[in-house]
Design an enzyme around this catalytic site. Structure first.
Site, PDB file in Angstrom:
ATOM      1  N   LEU A  77      51.119  18.643 -94.862  1.00  0.00           N
ATOM      2  CA  LEU A  77      50.662  17.521 -94.258  1.00  0.00           C
ATOM      3  C   LEU A  77      49.872  16.570 -94.877  1.00  0.00           C
ATOM      4  O   LEU A  77      49.299  16.653 -96.066  1.00  0.00           O
ATOM      5  CB  LEU A  77      49.868  18.005 -92.956  1.00  0.00           C
ATOM      6  CG  LEU A  77      50.531  19.151 -92.149  1.00  0.00           C
ATOM      7  CD1 LEU A  77      49.838  19.534 -91.117  1.00  0.00           C
ATOM      8  CD2 LEU A  77      51.877  18.367 -91.383  1.00  0.00           C
ATOM      9  N   THR A  78      49.557  15.255 -94.223  1.00  0.00           N
ATOM     10  CA  THR A  78      49.156  14.230 -94.937  1.00  0.00           C
ATOM     11  C   THR A  78      47.681  14.222 -95.581  1.00  0.00           C
ATOM     12  O   THR A  78      47.550  14.066 -96.675  1.00  0.00           O
ATOM     13  CB  THR A  78      49.279  12.727 -94.104  1.00  0.00           C
ATOM     14  OG1 THR A  78      50.474  12.707 -93.700  1.00  0.00           O
ATOM     15  CG2 THR A  78      48.661  11.749 -94.512  1.00  0.00           C
ATOM     16  N   TYR A  79      46.982  14.559 -94.552  1.00  0.00           N
ATOM     17  CA  TYR A  79      45.514  14.501 -94.944  1.00  0.00           C
ATOM     18  C   TYR A  79      45.125  15.878 -95.694  1.00  0.00           C
ATOM     19  O   TYR A  79      44.471  15.496 -97.104  1.00  0.00           O
ATOM     20  CB  TYR A  79      44.295  14.611 -93.837  1.00  0.00           C
ATOM     21  CG  TYR A  79      44.036  13.224 -93.396  1.00  0.00           C
ATOM     22  CD1 TYR A  79      44.787  12.390 -93.255  1.00  0.00           C
ATOM     23  CD2 TYR A  79      42.733  12.765 -92.709  1.00  0.00           C
ATOM     24  CE1 TYR A  79      44.536  10.788 -92.911  1.00  0.00           C
ATOM     25  CE2 TYR A  79      42.371  11.852 -92.406  1.00  0.00           C
ATOM     26  CZ  TYR A  79      43.142  10.614 -92.404  1.00  0.00           C
ATOM     27  OH  TYR A  79      42.821   9.460 -92.092  1.00  0.00           O
TER      28      TYR A  79
END
Length: 416
Positions: A77-79
């Site tokens: 995922l991004t974070y």
């Protein structure tokens, strides 16, 4: 007289030695102060996007430098992965264990990308020190544009230059902001970042194989071309190392793969800490055994574990922020609340794309391109873990980093 002559001979010898050590040939051998290093994130940009004919600037940088494919950390995922890239630690060790999370040590609050107060609260980020904090503490100034974590004071430090994330700022304007920071000269930047979200946004809306993603890749490529032209105009291009990365890849996610989480367990008895490709579940008090029995049984297209029994290859499950039960969807499947499903069908009633799946799946691989005076030409690296980017960055910037989960070894072949 003999003493004076000997003294004159000694002085002359010392002068000759000093001159020889200061000759151009010797001076060229001395290590010079590192130039500028720019870390560029292309959110959701898969390695194969480089081969679609839409990215002439990136393709030229890769041909004249190094390229490869990175395996993201779990969850993809991004974070979590943006913070891995700048700390060298896997999410389980740096604390950003999901895009949405809770922490008993921060009661009454939860973290999400849309919670601007939490995004700027250093307590969510302080389990690890990002590279810009180490750089600032060691006298290297950093300009961090839109990188997750840069809006918070971490270890009491902020980057010399930063801005609150604004998705509406165009790709070209982001480049121009960084160039203006470079022009300011005070402080002189030794490290900088850029972040582009276009390929991820279009990938979610239309899928990774869509014309819209190809257009987004062309847009960010043109923005990087604008950066290259700006560096050349300032006489900085040959002294600048560019490291282009992504946080994760993207997989097709059809509408038929959307499943309501209420089919898994009674939503009145649980708190869904996260949904999507990664489902995090915390039972409400008194329902622990019932929720565990419902979630840990076999489900179509979803595998669930107690946090202490997550497969070791994911390196995940020891951090207090990881919920008691974690589930991973099969590629292309996505588990959502009823309200999220309704919103999706109203706003994007078409097949799209998603990430967060098994990081060992090739669809989750992220692009890596490196170009500049530190890099050899025409190098293609085998697939490596994204935790290895951090030691590369500390080497380029010339700072001592914290101990992480990666090493320089897998990327060392790219260096001169």
């Amino acid at each position: 007289m003999a003493v004076v002559c000997r003294w004159m001979v000694l002085v002359a010898a010392l002068m000759l030695t000093t001159f020889a050590a200061s000759s151009p040939a010797e001076a060229a051998k001395r290590p010079s102060k590192p130039g500028l290093t720019i870390l560029i994130s292309l959110d959701g940009f898969r390695p194969d996007y480089l081969d679609r004919g839409n990215t002439p600037t990136l393709s030229a940088l890769a041909a004249d430098g190094a390229r490869g494919a990175m395996r993201p950390s779990f969850p993809s995922l991004t974070y979590p992965n943006h913070y891995t890239l700048v700390t060298g630690k896997r999410p389980d060790h740096h604390g950003m264990v999901n895009n949405t999370l809770e922490d008993e040590a921060i009661p009454g609050d939860s973290f999400s990308m849309s919670n601007h107060k939490a995004v700027g609260d250093g307590r969510w980020w302080d389990q690890a020190k990002p590279i810009w904090v180490s750089a600032e503490q060691q006298g290297v100034h950093a300009g961090i544009l839109f990188w997750p974590g840069s809006e918070a004071r971490i270890d009491g430090v902020r980057p010399s230059r930063w801005k609150v994330f604004d998705m509406k700022v165009s790709s070209n304007d982001r480049v121009d902001t960084l160039l203006s920071w470079i022009d300011a000269k005070t402080p002189r930047l030794g490290f900088a970042t850029l972040y582009f979200d276009r390929t991820d946004t279009e990938g979610h809306h239309y899928g990774p194989d869509s014309p819209e993603v190809n257009a987004a890749a062309a847009e960010v490529d043109a923005a990087i071309g604008r950066l290259v032209a700006g560096l050349k105009a300032r006489g900085l291009y040959r002294a600048t190392n560019l490291v282009v990365v992504a946080d994760h890849g993207m997989a097709p996610q059809p509408l038929s793969g959307l499943v309501e989480v209420s089919t898994l367990v009674d939503p009145a008895k649980v708190k869904f800490v996260s949904t999507g490709s990664i489902v995090g579940v915390r039972a409400l008090p008194g329902f622990e055994a019932e929720v565990a029995a419902a979630m840990l049984k076999a489900h179509p297209h979803l595998t669930c574990w107690e946090k202490g029994k997550i497969p070791a290859r994911f390196g995940y499950g020891t951090n207090p922020r990881v919920p008691p039960i974690v589930c991973l969807a099969d590629l292309g499947w996505y588990f959502v609340t009823a309200s999220a499903l309704k919103k999706r069908l109203e706003e994007h009633p078409r097949d799209g794309g998603a990430h967060g799946y098994d990081p060992f799946d090739p669809a989750m691989r992220a692009v890596f391109v490196a170009h500049g005076p530190a890099f050899r030409r025409g190098v293609v690296l085998p697939v490596f873990d994204n935790v290895d980017v951090y030691p590369l960055l500390t080497r380029l910037i010339g700072v001592k980093g914290d101990k992480g989960d990666g090493s320089l070894g897998p990327v060392k072949a790219a260096l001169r």
